[in-house]
Enzyme design. Structure first.
Site, PDB file in Angstrom:
ATOM      1  N   ASP A 111       4.513  -5.664   7.249  1.00  0.00           N
ATOM      2  CA  ASP A 111       3.861  -4.502   7.865  1.00  0.00           C
ATOM      3  C   ASP A 111       4.893  -3.455   8.283  1.00  0.00           C
ATOM      4  OD1 ASP A 111       4.910  -5.660  10.288  1.00  0.00           O
ATOM      5  OD2 ASP A 111       3.208  -7.040  10.246  1.00  0.00           O
ATOM      6  N   ASP A 129       1.617   7.367  -8.913  1.00  0.00           N
ATOM      7  CA  ASP A 129       1.145   6.241  -9.714  1.00  0.00           C
ATOM      8  C   ASP A 129       0.568   6.740 -11.045  1.00  0.00           C
ATOM      9  OD1 ASP A 129       0.545   3.279  -9.499  1.00  0.00           O
ATOM     10  OD2 ASP A 129      -1.485   4.000  -9.887  1.00  0.00           O
ATOM     11  N   ASP A 149       7.115  -9.410   8.056  1.00  0.00           N
ATOM     12  CA  ASP A 149       5.899  -9.500   8.873  1.00  0.00           C
ATOM     13  C   ASP A 149       6.298  -9.438  10.343  1.00  0.00           C
ATOM     14  OD1 ASP A 149       3.397 -10.052   9.892  1.00  0.00           O
ATOM     15  OD2 ASP A 149       3.558 -12.221   9.537  1.00  0.00           O
ATOM     16  N   ASN A 193       3.708  -9.675  12.928  1.00  0.00           N
ATOM     17  CA  ASN A 193       2.670 -10.207  13.826  1.00  0.00           C
ATOM     18  C   ASN A 193       2.131 -11.573  13.414  1.00  0.00           C
ATOM     19  OD1 ASN A 193       1.289  -9.426  11.593  1.00  0.00           O
ATOM     20  ND2 ASN A 193      -0.271  -8.245  12.661  1.00  0.00           N
ATOM     21  N   ASP A 202       3.876   6.331  -1.856  1.00  0.00           N
ATOM     22  CA  ASP A 202       3.240   6.121  -3.149  1.00  0.00           C
ATOM     23  C   ASP A 202       1.938   6.916  -3.130  1.00  0.00           C
ATOM     24  OD1 ASP A 202       2.480   4.762  -5.588  1.00  0.00           O
ATOM     25  OD2 ASP A 202       3.718   3.079  -4.906  1.00  0.00           O
ATOM     26  N   HIS A 218       7.650  -3.462  -8.675  1.00  0.00           N
ATOM     27  CA  HIS A 218       6.664  -4.483  -8.307  1.00  0.00           C
ATOM     28  C   HIS A 218       5.733  -4.873  -9.459  1.00  0.00           C
ATOM     29  CE1 HIS A 218       4.690  -0.639  -7.994  1.00  0.00           C
ATOM     30  NE2 HIS A 218       3.538  -1.270  -8.074  1.00  0.00           N
ATOM     31  N   ASP A 219       5.922  -4.266 -10.631  1.00  0.00           N
ATOM     32  CA  ASP A 219       5.093  -4.614 -11.791  1.00  0.00           C
ATOM     33  C   ASP A 219       5.872  -5.370 -12.853  1.00  0.00           C
ATOM     34  OD1 ASP A 219       2.878  -3.224 -10.747  1.00  0.00           O
ATOM     35  OD2 ASP A 219       3.558  -1.333 -11.624  1.00  0.00           O
ATOM     36  N   GLU A 221       5.545   7.930 -12.146  1.00  0.00           N
ATOM     37  CA  GLU A 221       5.556   6.647 -12.873  1.00  0.00           C
ATOM     38  C   GLU A 221       4.985   6.916 -14.260  1.00  0.00           C
ATOM     39  OE1 GLU A 221       3.703   2.139 -12.981  1.00  0.00           O
ATOM     40  OE2 GLU A 221       2.471   3.839 -12.425  1.00  0.00           O
ATOM     41  N   ASP A 278       0.776 -12.738  10.695  1.00  0.00           N
ATOM     42  CA  ASP A 278      -0.369 -12.954   9.805  1.00  0.00           C
ATOM     43  C   ASP A 278       0.071 -13.249   8.360  1.00  0.00           C
ATOM     44  OD1 ASP A 278       0.446 -10.482   8.907  1.00  0.00           O
ATOM     45  OD2 ASP A 278      -1.447  -9.455   9.287  1.00  0.00           O
TER      46      ASP A 278
HETATM   47  C1  NOJ Z   1       0.764   1.141 -11.394  1.00  0.00           C
HETATM   48  C2  NOJ Z   1       1.146   0.362 -10.181  1.00  0.00           C
HETATM   49  O1  NOJ Z   1       2.544   0.284 -10.088  1.00  0.00           O
HETATM   50  C3  NOJ Z   1       0.478  -0.988 -10.303  1.00  0.00           C
HETATM   51  O2  NOJ Z   1       0.957  -1.909  -9.357  1.00  0.00           O
HETATM   52  C4  NOJ Z   1      -0.997  -0.774 -10.187  1.00  0.00           C
HETATM   53  O3  NOJ Z   1      -1.688  -1.999 -10.387  1.00  0.00           O
HETATM   54  C5  NOJ Z   1      -1.489   0.244 -11.220  1.00  0.00           C
HETATM   55  N1  NOJ Z   1      -0.626   1.380 -11.343  1.00  0.00           N
HETATM   56  C6  NOJ Z   1      -2.854   0.756 -10.841  1.00  0.00           C
HETATM   57  O4  NOJ Z   1      -2.738   1.601  -9.730  1.00  0.00           O
HETATM   58 CA    CA Z   2       1.713  -8.572   9.442  1.00  0.00          CA
END
Ligand code: NOJ
Ligand code: CA
Length: 525
Positions: free
Chosen positions: A30, A195, A22, A24, A99, A319-320, A258, A26
């Protein structure tokens, strides 16, 4: 390797922008924050960054609900900040992958606002509208159809109802979306991670999905049906080829998909004549049981299924998915690092993996992820793997001067970049060494992968190039083992404590959860 495309010999580092740095106060990461940390990435040695969505978005799914495909959300900065970031990335010798979220937009996207306004709106057909829903389910729980009161029809949303699915059979949608790709390519972006590529086209007759006989109570509700008619449809391959052609209008760019599918189906995304995705993400390491036998099978299975000329790739986290250090524990996290970085092809790692960062438990009142909010307690939540990067031991770990949007791990005062930099034996140094080794030993990138074998808990394979023969030995077990070995030299070990010792002729002792890379004396034939 000099002449091969950059992405073939790259380690890609995924940044979840809300959680990297971050700038700033918040509490949300960013673009200027990323700029401030680029030196760290250059020192780590990675070659490209993939940034999860930074487009204007109501953030119902934290940016995977895009309201403008050609802008920057003010939370992350401005278009000027983006251009600055891109030029700094390139100045540092890195590449930038964005992405791209084509399956669905936000319900706030002007296209959907128009589309839902009347049955006869010219954009009506840009989304998937039906008089009656079928039985398709949303990945985030419940029906994939939502009734829109204004027009009395239902629209499809494979994810949240705030994420209506675009109709990729409509040529105007295609043209408009391809133009958004060109917008970023013209700015100089080096490629895209697409995605849910395998979900983009649905059955044109909207047939019901069959029940899943393997479904068990307690699983996410989406598992109740087999996704026969709303995923991996035959027409997808034509569409991916068209997308690739757009990317190919610009020199030296990459298209990554993906795709969560069984291997044989996954391989088809390379496309006929390899004109599909350059890299359909290979998630074997995320899905495979963590033992030598299963991993050996996953590796040989994947290599064996690759179409001729297709470039391999391996992914350790995203991230999933639960973080690798939580899945396999801190000691095996080092084995995971060595495994990833000795496999052939393009590699993708997730921010914080290089620190051995673990999932952070999230108290119910701090849950952010809609996947957890919609179906609590089924293990769907992704907040634990999206927590702020710990940079130092100061308040809020150097991530923010404000309140972080997700909590830091309890261990951040010891597990942070500054502390691990000072500790020469840390996993961070192991990552640096491994990434550097990939640079100085092209055999690790493009050499042959041979002789994948398992002996008790030890996975062993060879990487063979024109100049050198490397053996990788990884002990997945909890006890030391003796391994038969040809004459060679250890060039790197996961504990960073035995390099350059010429190795005994007949056997090599491996500690519990230890991995080594050995250069064999005998040169390639
Ligand atoms: C796959 C992404 O990696 C995930 O984070 C997202 O929630 C779903 N697709 C929907 O876009
Ligand atoms: Ca920020």
């Amino acid at each position: 390797m000099q002449n091969s495309p950059w992405w073939q010999h790259s380690v890609i580092y995924e940044i979840y922008p809300r959680s990297f740095q971050d700038s700033n106060g918040d509490g949300i990461g960013d673009l200027n924050g990323i700029i401030a940390r680029l030196d760290y990435l250059v020192n780590l040695g990675v070659n490209a960054i993939w940034i999860s969505p930074i487009y204007p978005s109501p953030m119902a799914d934290f940016g995977y609900d895009v309201a403008d495909y050609c802008g920057i959300d003010q939370l992350f900065g401005t278009m000027e900040d983006f251009k600055h970031l891109l030029s700094e990335v390139h100045r540092g010798g890195l590449k930038m992958i964005l992405d791209f979220v084509p399956n669905h937009s936000s319900d706030q996207h002007p296209w959907f606002v128009e589309s839902r306004s009347s049955l006869t709106n010219p954009k009506r057909d840009w989304y998937l509208w039906r008089d009656q829903p079928n039985n398709w389910l949303s990945h985030f729980g419940g029906s994939a159809w939502e009734l829109d009161e204004t027009t009395g029809q239902y629209y499809l949303h494979s994810f949240l109802k705030q994420q209506p699915d675009l109709n990729w059979r409509n040529p105007d949608v295609k043209a408009a979306m391809f133009d958004t790709l060109r917008f970023w390519l013209r700015l100089g972006v080096d490629g895209f991670r697409v995605d849910v590529m395998w979900l983009m086209i649905k059955d044109d007759q909207f047939r019901d999905n069959p029940p899943n006989p393997g479904y068990r109570l307690g699983q996410p509700s989406n598992n109740r049906l087999l996704p026969v008619y709303n995923s991996d449809r035959p027409e997808i391959h034509g569409l991916v080829a068209e997308m690739r052609a757009v990317v190919d209008e610009f020199p030296d760019r990459v298209l990554i998909g993906e795709i969560y599918l069984p291997i044989q189906q996954l391989m088809r995304y390379y496309g006929a004549d390899l004109k599909g995705a350059h890299l359909p993400f290979n998630f074997q390491l995320l899905q495979c049981a963590w033992n030598a036998e299963s991993l050996a099978q996953a590796i040989t299975g994947y290599q064996g299924a690759l179409p001729g000329g297709a470039w391999p790739n391996w992914v350790l986290g995203n991230h999933d998915q639960s973080r690798i250090a939580s899945r396999v524990g801190p000691r095996q996290a080092r084995i995971a690092a060595m495994l990833l970085l000795t496999l052939p092809g393009t590699l993708t790692m997730y921010y914080g993996e290089e620190l051995g960062m673990a999932n952070v438990p999230i108290a119910p009142e701090r849950v952010q992820d809609p996947a957890e909010k919609n179906e609590p307690g089924l293990g769907q939540g992704r907040d634990p793997e999206r927590t702020p990067m710990p940079w130092d031991d100061s308040r809020c770990a150097g991530f923010t001067t404000g309140l972080p949007w997700l909590p830091l791990g309890d261990d951040y005062t010891t597990l942070n970049v500054r502390a691990l930099e000072l500790d020469q034996s840390s996993i961070l140094h192991l990552y640096r060494r491994l990434i550097d080794l990939r640079r100085t030993r092209p055999t690790l990138v493009s050499g042959k992968l041979q002789s994948v074998t398992v002996q008790s808990d030890v996975l062993r394979f060879q990487r063979v190039g024109d100049q050198d023969r490397l053996v990788v030995l990884l002990n997945f077990g909890h006890s030391p083992v003796e391994i038969e070995m040809e004459q060679g030299t250890v060039i790197l070990s996961t504990n960073l404590d035995r390099e350059r010792h010429p190795q005994g002729i007949k056997t090599l002792g491996l500690n519990a959860a230890e991995g080594v890379i050995i250069e064999l004396d005998q040169l390639p034939a």
